[in-house]
Design a protein around this motif. Structure first.
Motif, short mmCIF file in Angstrom:
data_model
loop_
_atom_site.label_atom_id
_atom_site.label_comp_id
_atom_site.label_asym_id
_atom_site.label_seq_id
_atom_site.Cartn_x
_atom_site.Cartn_y
_atom_site.Cartn_z
N TYR A 40 -44.92 -14.01 48.88
CA TYR A 40 -44.48 -15.41 48.70
C TYR A 40 -44.40 -16.25 49.99
CZ TYR A 40 -41.86 -19.51 47.41
OH TYR A 40 -41.47 -20.82 47.25
N PRO A 41 -43.72 -15.76 51.05
CA PRO A 41 -43.55 -16.64 52.21
C PRO A 41 -44.85 -16.95 52.96
CG PRO A 41 -42.67 -14.45 52.68
CD PRO A 41 -42.99 -14.48 51.23
N TYR A 42 -45.93 -16.26 52.61
CA TYR A 42 -47.22 -16.56 53.24
C TYR A 42 -48.04 -17.54 52.41
CZ TYR A 42 -45.95 -12.39 55.88
OH TYR A 42 -45.28 -11.50 56.66
N ARG A 56 -35.35 -5.95 50.03
CA ARG A 56 -36.57 -5.38 50.60
C ARG A 56 -36.30 -4.74 51.96
NH1 ARG A 56 -40.33 -9.10 51.76
NH2 ARG A 56 -39.29 -11.01 51.11
N TYR A 60 -42.71 -0.02 50.70
CA TYR A 60 -42.00 -0.53 49.54
C TYR A 60 -42.50 0.13 48.24
CZ TYR A 60 -40.44 -3.69 45.91
OH TYR A 60 -39.89 -4.19 44.77
N ILE A 67 -34.66 -1.30 51.38
CA ILE A 67 -35.62 -0.26 51.01
C ILE A 67 -36.42 0.18 52.24
CG2 ILE A 67 -37.66 0.28 49.59
CD1 ILE A 67 -36.54 -1.68 47.50
N LYS A 104 -46.81 -0.90 51.52
CA LYS A 104 -46.98 0.55 51.26
C LYS A 104 -45.62 1.25 51.20
CE LYS A 104 -47.74 3.24 54.76
NZ LYS A 104 -48.41 3.74 55.97
N GLN A 160 -42.60 -10.95 46.17
CA GLN A 160 -41.81 -11.63 47.22
C GLN A 160 -42.30 -11.29 48.63
OE1 GLN A 160 -39.54 -14.02 47.06
NE2 GLN A 160 -40.00 -14.09 44.87
N HIS A 161 -42.98 -10.14 48.77
CA HIS A 161 -43.58 -9.83 50.07
C HIS A 161 -44.66 -10.87 50.42
CE1 HIS A 161 -41.83 -5.80 49.52
NE2 HIS A 161 -42.02 -5.61 50.79
N LYS A 220 -47.83 -21.83 46.39
CA LYS A 220 -46.47 -21.92 45.85
C LYS A 220 -46.45 -22.66 44.50
CE LYS A 220 -44.13 -21.12 50.19
NZ LYS A 220 -43.41 -21.60 51.38
N PRO A 274 -42.08 -14.61 58.54
CA PRO A 274 -42.67 -15.72 57.76
C PRO A 274 -41.65 -16.76 57.29
CG PRO A 274 -42.67 -13.71 56.47
CD PRO A 274 -42.27 -13.32 57.86
N LYS A 321 -33.37 -10.30 37.54
CA LYS A 321 -32.73 -10.07 38.84
C LYS A 321 -31.34 -9.45 38.80
CE LYS A 321 -33.92 -13.97 41.06
NZ LYS A 321 -33.68 -14.98 42.09
N TYR A 334 -38.74 -4.69 40.48
CA TYR A 334 -39.46 -4.28 41.68
C TYR A 334 -40.88 -4.84 41.74
CZ TYR A 334 -35.33 -1.76 42.93
OH TYR A 334 -34.03 -1.48 43.28
N TYR A 375 -41.49 -7.90 40.71
CA TYR A 375 -41.14 -9.23 41.22
C TYR A 375 -40.92 -9.19 42.73
CZ TYR A 375 -38.37 -13.45 42.00
OH TYR A 375 -37.89 -14.64 42.47
N LEU A 376 -40.18 -8.18 43.20
CA LEU A 376 -39.90 -8.07 44.63
C LEU A 376 -41.17 -7.77 45.43
CD1 LEU A 376 -36.44 -6.24 44.85
CD2 LEU A 376 -36.96 -8.60 45.46
N TRP A 388 -39.60 2.23 46.23
CA TRP A 388 -38.69 1.43 45.42
C TRP A 388 -38.00 2.28 44.35
CZ3 TRP A 388 -39.36 1.24 40.18
CH2 TRP A 388 -40.62 1.57 39.68
N ARG A 411 -45.89 -2.70 55.22
CA ARG A 411 -44.58 -2.91 54.58
C ARG A 411 -44.68 -2.76 53.06
NH1 ARG A 411 -42.63 -7.94 55.21
NH2 ARG A 411 -44.29 -8.91 56.43
N ARG A 433 -35.90 -21.24 57.90
CA ARG A 433 -35.85 -22.33 56.92
C ARG A 433 -34.83 -22.01 55.83
NH1 ARG A 433 -37.91 -20.33 52.31
NH2 ARG A 433 -39.83 -19.12 52.25
#
Lengths: 211, 211
Positions: free
Chosen positions: B189-191, A153, B157, A156, B155, B186-187, B197, A190, B209, B180, B182-183, B161, B153, A139
């Motif tokens: 977010y897409p779920y 990500r 990260y 890392i 873990k 982001q792990h 959202k 995802p 950023k 980090y 915030y990131l 980081w 993932r 997407r």
């Protein structure tokens, strides 16, 4: 690269992987290669030069292996195969990833090279993701910089899965490469469209998943 | 914990962060604390004992800070605040994360503790994700083990980081923790579901950023 240099790098890689960079002396390396100390430092004056040489070798090897991969029509499958190849190379040069922090602190030129390579890696992933968006497999971004964040990500993760694995897993080399290549693809999963998810199922990327 | 032990751990943390565990001697530590060598080794016979003591202190501190966080009604906001707190503690005990590989190799008891803590972390994330699914903030799994993979993932990260940042970033402490944390979000977010959202937008988790 001449034969002596090749022999030096090959032996250094074996010793670094076994004992760690800081536990190998130039003198011991010369002895193991079977050349005079003065001959070794003629080719590689310091450990930093050897590590730079090995890093260069690692990149060439990854590139060569990837060029040799059979092309296939699935970008997802290609990413998976490229990842497996790359992670095999990571495993082969594992001292580098296990001692990344020490190496970057001790050898500033190596750190500089890494920061350059990161830019190349960024462009590579940006293209892979862009192509998959164009093919309607991924997407589009839901906010500015979403995929730049994803690439950070992935960086890392790619730099550190081996280190993490050596702490938490009891797996063989093959199992590690399979598990962590699969998990790299999970970073992308995802964001896949329905078409992308169908594709993901079709190519049957699986792992035995021993966590 | 008695005052002498506290003083030893506090000084050891400062020295480890500055010079690295393997570059600090027990003798130097005793001198810097201002106690006799024999007194120090009465409390902490080896570096392994000190590192175990510091790891324990780190966990207590993270727990205490998180307990003190103001409760809020958004699970996403809570995860973000908990992450920021946790990552501040990671920064405070940064020697540990910068030398994770060395520490685990040199001190087998520390590695064992880490493997135990990982199980606790897994249960914690499993609960956070489960709660968010129950609140319709995160979608359900699309295949078996999808969120277990996500936790692995996260873990990798969370453990790395800081190390990555020390190679690739030129940021202040605050900027690193913000970026980090915030990131980490982001792990997740897409779920997120549409509701999730909306929630993510509402709580305005942002980063300056600077990649």
């Amino acid at each position: 690269m001449n034969k002596t240099k090749q022999k030096i790098l090959s032996k250094a890689l074996a010793l670094y992987n076994r004992d760690g960079v800081s536990n190998v002396s130039i003198r011991q390396l010369a002895k193991d290669v079977g050349i005079a100390h003065s001959n070794l430092i003629y080719h590689y004056p310091t450990h930093e030069d050897i590590v730079l040489g090995l890093h260069d070798l690692m990149l060439r090897e990854a590139l060569e292996l990837n060029t040799g991969l059979v092309q296939n029509d699935s970008p997802l499958k290609s990413l998976y195969e490229t990842t497996k190849t790359g992670f095999s190379v990571v495993y082969e040069f594992r001292f580098f990833f296990k001692e990344l922090q020490y190496i970057c602190k001790a050898f500033s030129k190596v750190k500089e090279v890494l920061r350059q390579v990161e830019k190349v890696r960024y462009v590579m992933y940006k293209k892979v993701i862009g192509d998959m968006i164009a093919s309607d497999l991924i997407r589009s971004e839901e906010f500015d910089g979403e995929f730049d964040d994803l690439i950070v990500r992935i960086k890392i993760y790619s730099d550190h899965w081996l280190e993490s694995s050596s702490i938490y897993d009891d797996l063989s080399k093959e199992e590690k490469i399979n598990k962590y290549s699969y998990l790299l693809l999970q970073h992308i999963y995802p964001y896949l469209t329905d078409k992308g998810k169908d594709e993901f199922k079709r190519i049957q990327i699986t792992t035995t998943k021993p966590h």
